[in-house]
Scaffold this motif. Structure first.
Motif, PDB file in Angstrom:
ATOM      1  N   TYR B  55     -19.894 -14.462 -49.364  1.00  0.00           N
ATOM      2  CA  TYR B  55     -20.471 -14.759 -48.045  1.00  0.00           C
ATOM      3  C   TYR B  55     -19.678 -14.130 -46.893  1.00  0.00           C
ATOM      4  N   GLY B  56     -18.609 -13.397 -47.236  1.00  0.00           N
ATOM      5  CA  GLY B  56     -17.827 -12.731 -46.205  1.00  0.00           C
ATOM      6  C   GLY B  56     -17.088 -13.681 -45.279  1.00  0.00           C
ATOM      7  N   ILE B  57     -16.724 -14.837 -45.798  1.00  0.00           N
ATOM      8  CA  ILE B  57     -16.007 -15.820 -44.965  1.00  0.00           C
ATOM      9  C   ILE B  57     -14.551 -15.909 -45.425  1.00  0.00           C
ATOM     10  N   LYS B  58     -13.644 -15.580 -44.526  1.00  0.00           N
ATOM     11  CA  LYS B  58     -12.222 -15.712 -44.854  1.00  0.00           C
ATOM     12  C   LYS B  58     -11.677 -16.973 -44.201  1.00  0.00           C
ATOM     13  N   LEU B  59     -11.123 -17.859 -45.007  1.00  0.00           N
ATOM     14  CA  LEU B  59     -10.528 -19.072 -44.433  1.00  0.00           C
ATOM     15  C   LEU B  59      -9.110 -18.749 -43.988  1.00  0.00           C
ATOM     16  N   ALA B  60      -8.860 -18.837 -42.701  1.00  0.00           N
ATOM     17  CA  ALA B  60      -7.515 -18.553 -42.185  1.00  0.00           C
ATOM     18  C   ALA B  60      -6.552 -19.649 -42.624  1.00  0.00           C
ATOM     19  N   ASP B  61      -7.023 -20.854 -42.665  1.00  0.00           N
ATOM     20  CA  ASP B  61      -6.180 -21.984 -43.048  1.00  0.00           C
ATOM     21  C   ASP B  61      -6.810 -22.689 -44.258  1.00  0.00           C
ATOM     22  N   PRO B  62      -6.147 -22.568 -45.439  1.00  0.00           N
ATOM     23  CA  PRO B  62      -6.708 -23.178 -46.646  1.00  0.00           C
ATOM     24  C   PRO B  62      -6.962 -24.681 -46.493  1.00  0.00           C
ATOM     25  N   LYS B  63      -6.255 -25.320 -45.525  1.00  0.00           N
ATOM     26  CA  LYS B  63      -6.459 -26.763 -45.321  1.00  0.00           C
ATOM     27  C   LYS B  63      -7.882 -27.077 -44.839  1.00  0.00           C
ATOM     28  N   GLN B  64      -8.503 -26.049 -44.248  1.00  0.00           N
ATOM     29  CA  GLN B  64      -9.897 -26.228 -43.812  1.00  0.00           C
ATOM     30  C   GLN B  64     -10.792 -26.596 -45.000  1.00  0.00           C
ATOM     31  N   GLY B  65     -10.376 -26.110 -46.191  1.00  0.00           N
ATOM     32  CA  GLY B  65     -11.177 -26.328 -47.392  1.00  0.00           C
ATOM     33  C   GLY B  65     -11.445 -27.801 -47.652  1.00  0.00           C
ATOM     34  N   ARG B  66     -10.524 -28.621 -47.240  1.00  0.00           N
ATOM     35  CA  ARG B  66     -10.654 -30.067 -47.500  1.00  0.00           C
ATOM     36  C   ARG B  66     -11.970 -30.626 -46.946  1.00  0.00           C
ATOM     37  N   THR B  67     -12.337 -30.186 -45.739  1.00  0.00           N
ATOM     38  CA  THR B  67     -13.598 -30.683 -45.167  1.00  0.00           C
ATOM     39  C   THR B  67     -14.794 -29.838 -45.595  1.00  0.00           C
ATOM     40  N   ILE B  68     -14.567 -28.525 -45.700  1.00  0.00           N
ATOM     41  CA  ILE B  68     -15.681 -27.641 -46.087  1.00  0.00           C
ATOM     42  C   ILE B  68     -16.167 -27.977 -47.496  1.00  0.00           C
ATOM     43  N   PHE B  69     -15.238 -28.242 -48.393  1.00  0.00           N
ATOM     44  CA  PHE B  69     -15.601 -28.446 -49.797  1.00  0.00           C
ATOM     45  C   PHE B  69     -15.822 -29.920 -50.156  1.00  0.00           C
ATOM     46  N   GLU B  70     -16.112 -30.719 -49.170  1.00  0.00           N
ATOM     47  CA  GLU B  70     -16.364 -32.137 -49.465  1.00  0.00           C
ATOM     48  C   GLU B  70     -17.578 -32.325 -50.367  1.00  0.00           C
ATOM     49  N   SER B  71     -18.622 -31.576 -50.097  1.00  0.00           N
ATOM     50  CA  SER B  71     -19.870 -31.735 -50.856  1.00  0.00           C
ATOM     51  C   SER B  71     -20.681 -30.439 -50.751  1.00  0.00           C
ATOM     52  N   ILE B  72     -21.749 -30.358 -51.497  1.00  0.00           N
ATOM     53  CA  ILE B  72     -22.659 -29.204 -51.389  1.00  0.00           C
ATOM     54  C   ILE B  72     -23.218 -29.131 -49.970  1.00  0.00           C
ATOM     55  N   ASP B  73     -23.563 -30.274 -49.404  1.00  0.00           N
ATOM     56  CA  ASP B  73     -24.073 -30.326 -48.029  1.00  0.00           C
ATOM     57  C   ASP B  73     -23.103 -29.669 -47.041  1.00  0.00           C
ATOM     58  N   SER B  74     -21.829 -30.063 -47.109  1.00  0.00           N
ATOM     59  CA  SER B  74     -20.855 -29.541 -46.141  1.00  0.00           C
ATOM     60  C   SER B  74     -20.588 -28.052 -46.385  1.00  0.00           C
ATOM     61  N   MET B  75     -20.566 -27.642 -47.630  1.00  0.00           N
ATOM     62  CA  MET B  75     -20.347 -26.216 -47.939  1.00  0.00           C
ATOM     63  C   MET B  75     -21.497 -25.378 -47.395  1.00  0.00           C
ATOM     64  N   ALA B  76     -22.719 -25.827 -47.658  1.00  0.00           N
ATOM     65  CA  ALA B  76     -23.905 -25.068 -47.226  1.00  0.00           C
ATOM     66  C   ALA B  76     -23.935 -24.962 -45.706  1.00  0.00           C
ATOM     67  N   ALA B  77     -23.624 -26.052 -45.019  1.00  0.00           N
ATOM     68  CA  ALA B  77     -23.646 -26.042 -43.552  1.00  0.00           C
ATOM     69  C   ALA B  77     -22.617 -25.050 -43.010  1.00  0.00           C
ATOM     70  N   TYR B  78     -21.418 -25.056 -43.594  1.00  0.00           N
ATOM     71  CA  TYR B  78     -20.361 -24.144 -43.127  1.00  0.00           C
ATOM     72  C   TYR B  78     -20.747 -22.682 -43.387  1.00  0.00           C
TER      73      TYR B  78
END
Lengths: 194, 85
Positions: B55-78
């Protein structure tokens, strides 16, 4: 050195067959080790979801160890495994992946001793463990090292053997050394059972 | 969005080797880590690589993953909001 140790039981995995003490537990031709390992996992009714995340070497070691340790109550079981190819199969996959996007899940298996960790997690072992790379199956070294662990009371039992995976070919021979058992623990007997 | 969610479920099952889990078993709101799918820290790294590669998305801060990867819903929205491919 105490020579009064015995081999309790042994397991082979080779040529689409897994056996315990020479008796086949599951045998069916599959096109790849991945398919054979999955079928064996289902056949033996193992429940360990992380199994499918393992590399081929760890799956091979895990299945043989599971057959041998499934009903083992002793927790101080040392692990002494060996092979020729180290983690070469996974190393190649990692080398391929770093041309594009390296895979963390592949990278974590680029050491042969990782399979010892998988066995330890599964059987909750906090015991001594070592992984050796030899040019060929080396009964003398396995025999000497297992005796040493038992003599020095570092381990109550030792899971020893050979677990090799390279270029789709696989060969596992694991056995448990203890104070009592069916077979004499000797270099000649290890070679004979192998 | 529902197509993206289905795509994510397929990718997660395939790339994280969740061989004993079917697409239908993953609800959009299920937690991906902990009690949900039981993903671990290595899986989190794989998901970070997947965001970049697919998807061409680089996470600058891996800690962001905690909220992005909460669920399929949150991943899709991000992904919808930040994708470049």
């Amino acid at each position: 050195m105490n020579n009064d140790y015995h081999i309790e039981r042994y397991c082979h995995i080779r040529n689409n067959d897994i056996s315990l003490d020479g008796i086949s537990l599951y045998s069916e031709k599959h096109d790849s080790f991945k398919d054979f390992a999955k079928a064996t996992y289902k056949h033996l009714e193992i429940n360990h979801s992380k199994f499918f995340k393992m590399d081929n070497l760890s799956k091979l070691a895990f299945l043989a160890a599971d057959v041998l340790l499934k009903e083992e109550t002793e927790k101080n079981v040392g692990l002494v495994l060996s092979n020729k190819a180290a983690s070469l199969d996974t190393d190649r996959k990692h080398q391929e992946s770093i041309k594009d996007y390296p895979s963390p899940a592949v990278f974590v298996y680029t050491l042969p001793n990782i399979c010892l960790g998988e066995i330890s997690i599964r059987h909750q072992l906090f015991s001594e463990n070592s992984f050796f790379v030899f040019d060929s199956f080396n009964a003398e070294s396995l025999y000497t090292y297992a005796n040493s662990l038992l003599d020095e009371q570092k381990s109550e039992k030792v899971l020893c053997g050979w677990v090799n995976f390279d270029d789709g070919k696989y060969d596992a021979f694991l056995y448990v050394v203890a104070k009592k058992g069916t077979f004499v623990h000797s270099e000649a007997e290890i070679n004979r059972l192998y | 969005m529902s197509e993206l969610k289905l795509e994510l479920k397929e990718k997660i099952i395939e790339q994280l080797n969740l061989e004993d889990i079917a697409i239908e078993e993953i609800a959009d709101t299920d937690p991906l880590f902990g009690e949900g799918l039981g993903l671990d820290s290595i899986d989190a790294l794989e998901l970070i690589v997947m965001l970049d590669k697919d998807y061409g998305i680089k996470l600058a801060d891996p800690k962001q993953g905690r909220t992005i990867f909460e669920s399929i819903d949150s991943m899709a929205a991000y992904i919808e909001e930040n994708r470049s491919r």
